[in-house]
Design a protein around this motif. Structure first.
Motif, PDB file in Angstrom:
ATOM      1  N   PHE A 134     -16.361 -18.325  13.329  1.00  0.00           N
ATOM      2  CA  PHE A 134     -16.340 -19.722  13.769  1.00  0.00           C
ATOM      3  C   PHE A 134     -16.264 -20.667  12.580  1.00  0.00           C
ATOM      4  N   GLN A 135     -17.073 -20.408  11.539  1.00  0.00           N
ATOM      5  CA  GLN A 135     -17.057 -21.265  10.362  1.00  0.00           C
ATOM      6  C   GLN A 135     -15.683 -21.268   9.697  1.00  0.00           C
ATOM      7  N   LEU A 136     -15.100 -20.081   9.585  1.00  0.00           N
ATOM      8  CA  LEU A 136     -13.788 -19.991   8.955  1.00  0.00           C
ATOM      9  C   LEU A 136     -12.737 -20.734   9.786  1.00  0.00           C
ATOM     10  N   THR A 137     -12.788 -20.541  11.100  1.00  0.00           N
ATOM     11  CA  THR A 137     -11.821 -21.208  11.976  1.00  0.00           C
ATOM     12  C   THR A 137     -11.993 -22.724  11.914  1.00  0.00           C
ATOM     13  N   GLU A 138     -13.251 -23.189  11.951  1.00  0.00           N
ATOM     14  CA  GLU A 138     -13.504 -24.625  11.916  1.00  0.00           C
ATOM     15  C   GLU A 138     -13.051 -25.223  10.586  1.00  0.00           C
ATOM     16  N   ASN A 139     -13.305 -24.516   9.499  1.00  0.00           N
ATOM     17  CA  ASN A 139     -12.867 -25.012   8.185  1.00  0.00           C
ATOM     18  C   ASN A 139     -11.349 -25.089   8.104  1.00  0.00           C
ATOM     19  N   GLN A 140     -10.724 -24.030   8.603  1.00  0.00           N
ATOM     20  CA  GLN A 140      -9.266 -24.030   8.583  1.00  0.00           C
ATOM     21  C   GLN A 140      -8.708 -25.135   9.476  1.00  0.00           C
ATOM     22  N   PHE A 141      -9.385 -25.397  10.620  1.00  0.00           N
ATOM     23  CA  PHE A 141      -8.938 -26.453  11.521  1.00  0.00           C
ATOM     24  C   PHE A 141      -9.109 -27.826  10.861  1.00  0.00           C
ATOM     25  N   ASP A 142     -10.216 -28.008  10.146  1.00  0.00           N
ATOM     26  CA  ASP A 142     -10.431 -29.269   9.424  1.00  0.00           C
ATOM     27  C   ASP A 142      -9.363 -29.466   8.352  1.00  0.00           C
ATOM     28  N   HIS A 143      -9.041 -28.372   7.662  1.00  0.00           N
ATOM     29  CA  HIS A 143      -7.978 -28.473   6.662  1.00  0.00           C
ATOM     30  C   HIS A 143      -6.648 -28.852   7.315  1.00  0.00           C
ATOM     31  N   TYR A 144      -6.428 -28.280   8.464  1.00  0.00           N
ATOM     32  CA  TYR A 144      -5.195 -28.593   9.197  1.00  0.00           C
ATOM     33  C   TYR A 144      -5.154 -30.074   9.569  1.00  0.00           C
ATOM     34  N   LEU A 145      -6.281 -30.615  10.082  1.00  0.00           N
ATOM     35  CA  LEU A 145      -6.327 -32.035  10.457  1.00  0.00           C
ATOM     36  C   LEU A 145      -6.134 -32.936   9.239  1.00  0.00           C
ATOM     37  N   SER A 146      -6.755 -32.522   8.121  1.00  0.00           N
ATOM     38  CA  SER A 146      -6.617 -33.326   6.903  1.00  0.00           C
ATOM     39  C   SER A 146      -5.175 -33.339   6.429  1.00  0.00           C
ATOM     40  N   ASP A 147      -4.561 -32.166   6.428  1.00  0.00           N
ATOM     41  CA  ASP A 147      -3.153 -32.103   6.010  1.00  0.00           C
ATOM     42  C   ASP A 147      -2.271 -32.919   6.956  1.00  0.00           C
ATOM     43  N   ARG A 148      -2.579 -32.815   8.246  1.00  0.00           N
ATOM     44  CA  ARG A 148      -1.778 -33.567   9.220  1.00  0.00           C
ATOM     45  C   ARG A 148      -1.970 -35.071   9.034  1.00  0.00           C
ATOM     46  N   PHE A 149      -3.204 -35.500   8.702  1.00  0.00           N
ATOM     47  CA  PHE A 149      -3.470 -36.916   8.477  1.00  0.00           C
ATOM     48  C   PHE A 149      -2.698 -37.422   7.255  1.00  0.00           C
ATOM     49  N   VAL A 150      -2.726 -36.627   6.177  1.00  0.00           N
ATOM     50  CA  VAL A 150      -1.995 -37.037   4.971  1.00  0.00           C
ATOM     51  C   VAL A 150      -0.513 -37.168   5.271  1.00  0.00           C
ATOM     52  N   GLN A 151       0.017 -36.210   6.028  1.00  0.00           N
ATOM     53  CA  GLN A 151       1.428 -36.264   6.382  1.00  0.00           C
ATOM     54  C   GLN A 151       1.727 -37.491   7.262  1.00  0.00           C
ATOM     55  N   SER A 152       0.790 -37.763   8.223  1.00  0.00           N
ATOM     56  CA  SER A 152       0.990 -38.935   9.102  1.00  0.00           C
ATOM     57  C   SER A 152       0.965 -40.234   8.300  1.00  0.00           C
ATOM     58  N   ARG A 153       0.066 -40.318   7.317  1.00  0.00           N
ATOM     59  CA  ARG A 153      -0.011 -41.521   6.489  1.00  0.00           C
ATOM     60  C   ARG A 153       1.267 -41.704   5.685  1.00  0.00           C
ATOM     61  N   GLU A 154       1.762 -40.624   5.105  1.00  0.00           N
ATOM     62  CA  GLU A 154       3.005 -40.723   4.337  1.00  0.00           C
ATOM     63  C   GLU A 154       4.178 -41.100   5.243  1.00  0.00           C
ATOM     64  N   THR A 155       4.183 -40.531   6.453  1.00  0.00           N
ATOM     65  CA  THR A 155       5.246 -40.876   7.404  1.00  0.00           C
ATOM     66  C   THR A 155       5.175 -42.355   7.794  1.00  0.00           C
ATOM     67  N   LEU A 156       3.940 -42.873   7.985  1.00  0.00           N
ATOM     68  CA  LEU A 156       3.752 -44.281   8.337  1.00  0.00           C
ATOM     69  C   LEU A 156       4.299 -45.193   7.244  1.00  0.00           C
ATOM     70  N   VAL A 157       3.997 -44.879   6.007  1.00  0.00           N
ATOM     71  CA  VAL A 157       4.486 -45.695   4.880  1.00  0.00           C
ATOM     72  C   VAL A 157       6.015 -45.671   4.824  1.00  0.00           C
ATOM     73  N   ASP A 158       6.582 -44.476   5.021  1.00  0.00           N
ATOM     74  CA  ASP A 158       8.048 -44.358   5.007  1.00  0.00           C
ATOM     75  C   ASP A 158       8.671 -45.191   6.123  1.00  0.00           C
ATOM     76  N   GLN A 159       8.047 -45.156   7.317  1.00  0.00           N
ATOM     77  CA  GLN A 159       8.584 -45.926   8.448  1.00  0.00           C
ATOM     78  C   GLN A 159       8.533 -47.433   8.179  1.00  0.00           C
ATOM     79  N   LEU A 160       7.445 -47.907   7.537  1.00  0.00           N
ATOM     80  CA  LEU A 160       7.336 -49.323   7.227  1.00  0.00           C
ATOM     81  C   LEU A 160       8.452 -49.752   6.272  1.00  0.00           C
ATOM     82  N   GLU A 161       8.681 -48.946   5.226  1.00  0.00           N
ATOM     83  CA  GLU A 161       9.724 -49.290   4.262  1.00  0.00           C
ATOM     84  C   GLU A 161      11.107 -49.247   4.909  1.00  0.00           C
ATOM     85  N   GLU A 162      11.348 -48.226   5.752  1.00  0.00           N
ATOM     86  CA  GLU A 162      12.649 -48.123   6.423  1.00  0.00           C
ATOM     87  C   GLU A 162      12.857 -49.278   7.409  1.00  0.00           C
ATOM     88  N   SER A 163      11.756 -49.700   8.092  1.00  0.00           N
ATOM     89  CA  SER A 163      11.862 -50.815   9.041  1.00  0.00           C
ATOM     90  C   SER A 163      12.275 -52.102   8.320  1.00  0.00           C
TER      91      SER A 163
END
Length: 458
Positions: free
Chosen positions: A29-58
């Motif tokens: 459970f600990q390993l799965t939860e840690n990996q899931f948190d890492h996944y959310l963090s990576d997804r958040f970083v990607q979403s933030r970068e995508t948001l910045v790109d969309q603002l500049e393109e807009s």
């Protein structure tokens, strides 16, 4: 408080299995939860970068900040719990429209600043925006310091916990069954062996452990217990035979004594020297029997009381052979002694007993017109005393037993004191006390050779 081996093993195995399952589930459970948190963090970083790109393109697309476009981008950012405010190079703030996030929580503005409805701290990050490397403003991003799980993500975590709990329960049940079977498997042969030893202690030597145990240590234990039962059963049989033989041996001279004494008391027989000599012989037989039984214990348990002296073994053999020449002549047996003078250090009295027993044994079991040869020689620092005869010989099976106390190859021959199965046992005890060896080589129908090997010096 005493407990059974099965209970101890079962508790041990079940506790160990349950502990392993618990640790495995917890770590999973600990390993799965840690990996899931890492996944959310990576997804958040990607979403933030995508948001910045969309603002500049807009901005590039419209040539200015379009509020409708910013509202669409804002909606996309809310899916990742990110709000933004645009600050133009001239200092103007552009706040896009807000609404409901994907998990049902609202995002709102307070005092002109965007706020997230969350239980944690809100982090603010300022990012410069460019269009063709020309500054077009800054984006002030606001997002939770600790990302909150969405409903779907929380459902995933809950399902995972439920699945791990089910797996743990099933595993513990399986571990309990395995612990039961394994404990039963290990304790059963030990319990059977314990029951057998208890039966042996109560005098029942008939039971055996019949099924071979594949586990080496348990197999060795059961084999040794079976061997012990065999030996005790054999000793019991020999003991019973001994009692019967001794009763017969003692009864005969007693009957003779009683008959002669009663006859003389009644005046049927005169009290002559000849009849008194016969009574004396019967008394001597009884005395010799008792002395022989007592003597074997003396030899076996007093090895450290040897009276060592140096003497010529060949000469001693010759003197003893002379004593028994008359008995050999009565059966027309040729008794020969060969060997050169050989001085050894030993207990002369006990070694004489060995020579006497071997020679009288050979005379007893050698048929008329046979031959008995006694050889004395030195071999590699040891003296070898061999007594060979042309008797019936001894079977391979009996050769393993003849040095046991009270063992007789042919109990039917038990008509003399020497037939009590004590002679060779006495011989072996004396040889052991002198740190020597005795062996027998025999073929049925061809005779036997008894060889005593002794250190020349103790």
């Amino acid at each position: 408080m005493k407990t059974t081996l099965f209970r101890k093993l079962f508790i041990l195995f079940l506790t160990g299995g349950a502990l392993f399952i618990f640790l495995f589930s917890f770590l999973t459970f600990q390993l799965t939860e840690n990996q899931f948190d890492h996944y959310l963090s990576d997804r958040f970083v990607q979403s933030r970068e995508t948001l910045v790109d969309q603002l500049e393109e807009s901005y590039v697309e419209y040539g200015e900040w379009n509020t409708d476009a910013l509202a669409g981008i804002n909606w996309t950012g809310m899916q990742s719990q990110i709000m933004f405010t645009i600050v133009t190079p001239s200092g103007e703030e552009i706040v896009p429209e807000v609404g409901m996030m994907s998990d049902g929580r609202r995002m709102m503005h307070g005092n002109g600043n965007a706020m997230l409805e969350t239980d944690g701290d809100i982090l603010t990050e300022t990012i410069d925006l460019y269009a063709d490397e020309i500054p077009i403003g800054t984006a002030e991003l606001q997002y939770p310091g600790v990302p909150n799980y969405s409903n779907h993500e929380q459902q995933f975590i809950s399902d995972m916990l439920n699945m791990l709990a089910i797996i743990a329960v099933v595993s513990i049940i399986a571990a309990a069954v395995a612990a039961y079977l394994l404990s039963k498997r290990l304790s059963k042969p030990i319990i059977e062996t314990s029951d057998l030893t208890e039966a042996i202690a109560e005098g029942d030597y008939s039971r055996r452990l019949e099924y071979p145990e594949p586990i080496e240590e348990l197999n060795k234990l059961q084999t040794n217990v079976n061997t012990l039962a065999d030996q005790l059963a054999m000793q019991q049989t020999m003991r019973n035979q001994l009692v019967s033989d001794l009763a017969h041996e003692v009864r005969t001279p007693l009957t003779t004594l009683q008959g002669n004494i009663e006859a003389m008391m009644d005046g049927v027989w005169p009290m002559t020297t000849e009849r008194l000599s016969l009574i004396g012989l019967e008394v001597k037989r009884l005395s010799q029997l008792i002395e022989k039984i007592d003597h074997i214990d003396d030899v076996q348990y007093q090895h450290n009381e040897l009276k060592l002296e140096t003497f010529d073994l060949t000469k001693r053999v010759g003197k003893i052979a002379t004593i028994y020449e008359q008995r050999a002549m009565e059966k027309d047996i040729e008794l020969t002694v060969n060997g050169h003078p050989l001085r050894i250090e030993a207990d002369i009295s006990q070694i004489s007993q060995v020579i006497t027993n071997l020679i009288t044994n050979a005379i007893k079991f050698t048929p008329e017109k046979g031959e008995i040869t006694v050889d004395v020689k030195a071999v590699d620092g040891f003296c070898h005393l061999s007594v060979s005869d042309t008797g019936k010989g001894i079977s391979k099976e009996n050769q393993q037993q003849i040095f046991n106390r009270f063992y007789q190859v042919e109990p039917s021959r038990n008509t003399k004191i020497e037939g009590q199965g004590l002679g060779l046992a006495v011989v072996k005890s004396i040889i052991d006390a002198h740190h020597g060896k005795i062996k027998v080589e025999s073929d049925e129908g061809k005779g036997s050779v008894f060889t005593v090997i002794l250190p020349i010096k103790q």
